[in-house]
Design a protein around this motif. Structure first.
Motif, PDB file in Angstrom:
ATOM      1  N   THR A 145       0.824  -1.211   0.000  1.00 46.24           N
ATOM      2  CA  THR A 145       0.000   0.000   0.000  1.00 46.24           C
ATOM      3  C   THR A 145       0.856   1.257   0.000  1.00 46.24           C
ATOM      4  O   THR A 145       0.533   2.239  -0.686  1.00 46.24           O
ATOM      5  CB  THR A 145      -0.947  -0.001   1.215  1.00 46.24           C
ATOM      6  OG1 THR A 145      -1.746  -1.189   1.159  1.00 46.24           O
ATOM      7  CG2 THR A 145      -1.854   1.206   1.211  1.00 46.24           C
ATOM      8  N   SER A 146       1.948   1.243   0.713  1.00 43.93           N
ATOM      9  CA  SER A 146       2.847   2.397   0.751  1.00 43.93           C
ATOM     10  C   SER A 146       3.401   2.697  -0.640  1.00 43.93           C
ATOM     11  O   SER A 146       3.428   3.850  -1.074  1.00 43.93           O
ATOM     12  CB  SER A 146       3.981   2.133   1.739  1.00 43.93           C
ATOM     13  OG  SER A 146       4.924   3.166   1.707  1.00 43.93           O
ATOM     14  N   ASN A 165       0.751   4.109  -2.884  1.00 38.40           N
ATOM     15  CA  ASN A 165       0.573   5.541  -2.620  1.00 38.40           C
ATOM     16  C   ASN A 165       1.642   6.363  -3.332  1.00 38.40           C
ATOM     17  O   ASN A 165       1.348   7.404  -3.919  1.00 38.40           O
ATOM     18  CB  ASN A 165       0.621   5.835  -1.122  1.00 38.40           C
ATOM     19  CG  ASN A 165      -0.678   5.510  -0.430  1.00 38.40           C
ATOM     20  OD1 ASN A 165      -1.754   5.721  -0.968  1.00 38.40           O
ATOM     21  ND2 ASN A 165      -0.578   5.001   0.784  1.00 38.40           N
ATOM     22  N   ALA A 202       0.803   6.486  -6.973  1.00 36.88           N
ATOM     23  CA  ALA A 202      -0.319   7.403  -7.211  1.00 36.88           C
ATOM     24  C   ALA A 202       0.165   8.855  -7.216  1.00 36.88           C
ATOM     25  O   ALA A 202      -0.268   9.656  -8.054  1.00 36.88           O
ATOM     26  CB  ALA A 202      -1.397   7.193  -6.158  1.00 36.88           C
ATOM     27  N   GLU A 203       1.058   9.177  -6.306  1.00 37.96           N
ATOM     28  CA  GLU A 203       1.610  10.531  -6.261  1.00 37.96           C
ATOM     29  C   GLU A 203       2.459  10.821  -7.497  1.00 37.96           C
ATOM     30  O   GLU A 203       2.383  11.905  -8.082  1.00 37.96           O
ATOM     31  CB  GLU A 203       2.430  10.722  -4.985  1.00 37.96           C
ATOM     32  CG  GLU A 203       1.568  10.769  -3.737  1.00 37.96           C
ATOM     33  CD  GLU A 203       2.367  10.748  -2.437  1.00 37.96           C
ATOM     34  OE1 GLU A 203       3.607  10.918  -2.475  1.00 37.96           O
ATOM     35  OE2 GLU A 203       1.738  10.551  -1.384  1.00 37.96           O
ATOM     36  N   LYS A 249      -5.525  13.633 -10.219  1.00 39.44           N
ATOM     37  CA  LYS A 249      -5.449  13.767  -8.759  1.00 39.44           C
ATOM     38  C   LYS A 249      -4.734  12.533  -8.222  1.00 39.44           C
ATOM     39  O   LYS A 249      -4.562  11.537  -8.925  1.00 39.44           O
ATOM     40  CB  LYS A 249      -6.839  13.885  -8.142  1.00 39.44           C
ATOM     41  CG  LYS A 249      -7.689  12.648  -8.333  1.00 39.44           C
ATOM     42  CD  LYS A 249      -9.056  12.777  -7.697  1.00 39.44           C
ATOM     43  CE  LYS A 249      -9.806  11.465  -7.888  1.00 39.44           C
ATOM     44  NZ  LYS A 249     -11.054  11.442  -7.189  1.00 39.44           N
ATOM     45  N   VAL A 278      -4.871   9.322  -6.555  1.00 30.66           N
ATOM     46  CA  VAL A 278      -5.940   8.362  -6.315  1.00 30.66           C
ATOM     47  C   VAL A 278      -5.555   7.402  -5.196  1.00 30.66           C
ATOM     48  O   VAL A 278      -4.397   7.331  -4.784  1.00 30.66           O
ATOM     49  CB  VAL A 278      -6.293   7.574  -7.602  1.00 30.66           C
ATOM     50  CG1 VAL A 278      -6.818   8.521  -8.677  1.00 30.66           C
ATOM     51  CG2 VAL A 278      -5.108   6.772  -8.112  1.00 30.66           C
ATOM     52  N   SER A 279      -6.514   6.648  -4.733  1.00 31.72           N
ATOM     53  CA  SER A 279      -6.278   5.688  -3.650  1.00 31.72           C
ATOM     54  C   SER A 279      -5.455   4.510  -4.161  1.00 31.72           C
ATOM     55  O   SER A 279      -5.411   4.244  -5.369  1.00 31.72           O
ATOM     56  CB  SER A 279      -7.614   5.167  -3.113  1.00 31.72           C
ATOM     57  OG  SER A 279      -8.213   4.295  -4.068  1.00 31.72           O
ATOM     58  N   PRO A 280      -4.818   3.799  -3.239  1.00 27.58           N
ATOM     59  CA  PRO A 280      -4.081   2.594  -3.642  1.00 27.58           C
ATOM     60  C   PRO A 280      -4.972   1.612  -4.406  1.00 27.58           C
ATOM     61  O   PRO A 280      -4.521   0.992  -5.368  1.00 27.58           O
ATOM     62  CB  PRO A 280      -3.604   2.003  -2.315  1.00 27.58           C
ATOM     63  CG  PRO A 280      -3.493   3.171  -1.412  1.00 27.58           C
ATOM     64  CD  PRO A 280      -4.634   4.076  -1.812  1.00 27.58           C
ATOM     65  N   GLU A 281      -6.204   1.508  -3.998  1.00 21.07           N
ATOM     66  CA  GLU A 281      -7.130   0.588  -4.668  1.00 21.07           C
ATOM     67  C   GLU A 281      -7.362   0.995  -6.129  1.00 21.07           C
ATOM     68  O   GLU A 281      -7.425   0.148  -7.019  1.00 21.07           O
ATOM     69  CB  GLU A 281      -8.462   0.534  -3.907  1.00 21.07           C
ATOM     70  CG  GLU A 281      -9.316  -0.652  -4.234  1.00 21.07           C
ATOM     71  CD  GLU A 281      -8.645  -1.987  -3.969  1.00 21.07           C
ATOM     72  OE1 GLU A 281      -8.826  -2.893  -4.808  1.00 21.07           O
ATOM     73  OE2 GLU A 281      -7.942  -2.152  -2.954  1.00 21.07           O
ATOM     74  N   GLU A 282      -7.454   2.292  -6.372  1.00 23.32           N
ATOM     75  CA  GLU A 282      -7.696   2.791  -7.729  1.00 23.32           C
ATOM     76  C   GLU A 282      -6.477   2.678  -8.634  1.00 23.32           C
ATOM     77  O   GLU A 282      -6.624   2.577  -9.853  1.00 23.32           O
ATOM     78  CB  GLU A 282      -8.137   4.257  -7.689  1.00 23.32           C
ATOM     79  CG  GLU A 282      -9.524   4.473  -7.151  1.00 23.32           C
ATOM     80  CD  GLU A 282      -9.845   5.950  -7.061  1.00 23.32           C
ATOM     81  OE1 GLU A 282     -10.318   6.524  -8.059  1.00 23.32           O
ATOM     82  OE2 GLU A 282      -9.605   6.529  -5.976  1.00 23.32           O
ATOM     83  N   LYS A 299      -4.118   0.290  -8.458  1.00 20.45           N
ATOM     84  CA  LYS A 299      -3.668  -1.094  -8.644  1.00 20.45           C
ATOM     85  C   LYS A 299      -3.755  -1.518 -10.101  1.00 20.45           C
ATOM     86  O   LYS A 299      -4.645  -1.102 -10.835  1.00 20.45           O
ATOM     87  CB  LYS A 299      -4.513  -2.054  -7.803  1.00 20.45           C
ATOM     88  CG  LYS A 299      -4.155  -2.061  -6.342  1.00 20.45           C
ATOM     89  CD  LYS A 299      -4.952  -3.100  -5.591  1.00 20.45           C
ATOM     90  CE  LYS A 299      -4.534  -3.133  -4.135  1.00 20.45           C
ATOM     91  NZ  LYS A 299      -5.314  -4.133  -3.384  1.00 20.45           N
TER      92      LYS A 299
END
Length: 134
Positions: A25-26, A29, A32-33, A43, A45-49, A51
């Motif tokens: 998850t880290s 993240n 995503a950044e 933007k 997004v969450s880790p789930e988005e 993946k």
């Protein structure tokens, strides 16, 4: 063993795919950044988005390559008798634009990771094609 996507991306070099496979998850993240910073997401997004499990018919492919390879029942363009075609060529051209647009935004290490994962798709597909002929 390599995992070359429909369009030639190298999944095993992709930080997003790697983080998904290890369920980190880290790292997701961080990806995503990074994707937001280079403009690949509007933007963070969450880790789930973020993946990624690799190409499937459920994925959105802006070049329609995944749809084409799925219809032809092949893993990637390098296995296609029509390679290179208009779809793959358009993808290569856009990839060059992406590579140039993010060069100043990334660190050298990040850029090298993008190059290995995404910006070497033509080289990857050419290798698949050449190995198929042997």
């Amino acid at each position: 063993m390599r995992k070359i996507a429909s369009c030639g991306n190298d999944c095993l070099a992709c930080l997003r795919y790697i983080a998904t496979q290890s369920n980190d998850t880290s790292k997701l993240n961080e990806v995503a950044e990074l994707w937001n910073r280079v403009g690949w997401r509007d933007k963070v997004v969450s880790p789930e988005e973020i993946k990624c499990y690799g190409c499937s018919s459920a994925n959105i492919c802006r070049y329609e390559i995944q749809k084409c390879t799925s219809e032809k029942k092949i893993d990637n363009c390098g296995n296609c008798n029509d390679y290179p075609c208009n779809l793959s060529t358009r993808s290569f051209e856009q990839t060059k634009k992406y590579a140039e647009s993010i060069k100043a935004i990334c660190t050298e290490e990040e850029y090298q990771q993008f190059t290995a994962a995404f910006f070497s798709k033509k080289k990857n597909l050419d290798e698949v094609r050449n190995n198929r002929r042997k």
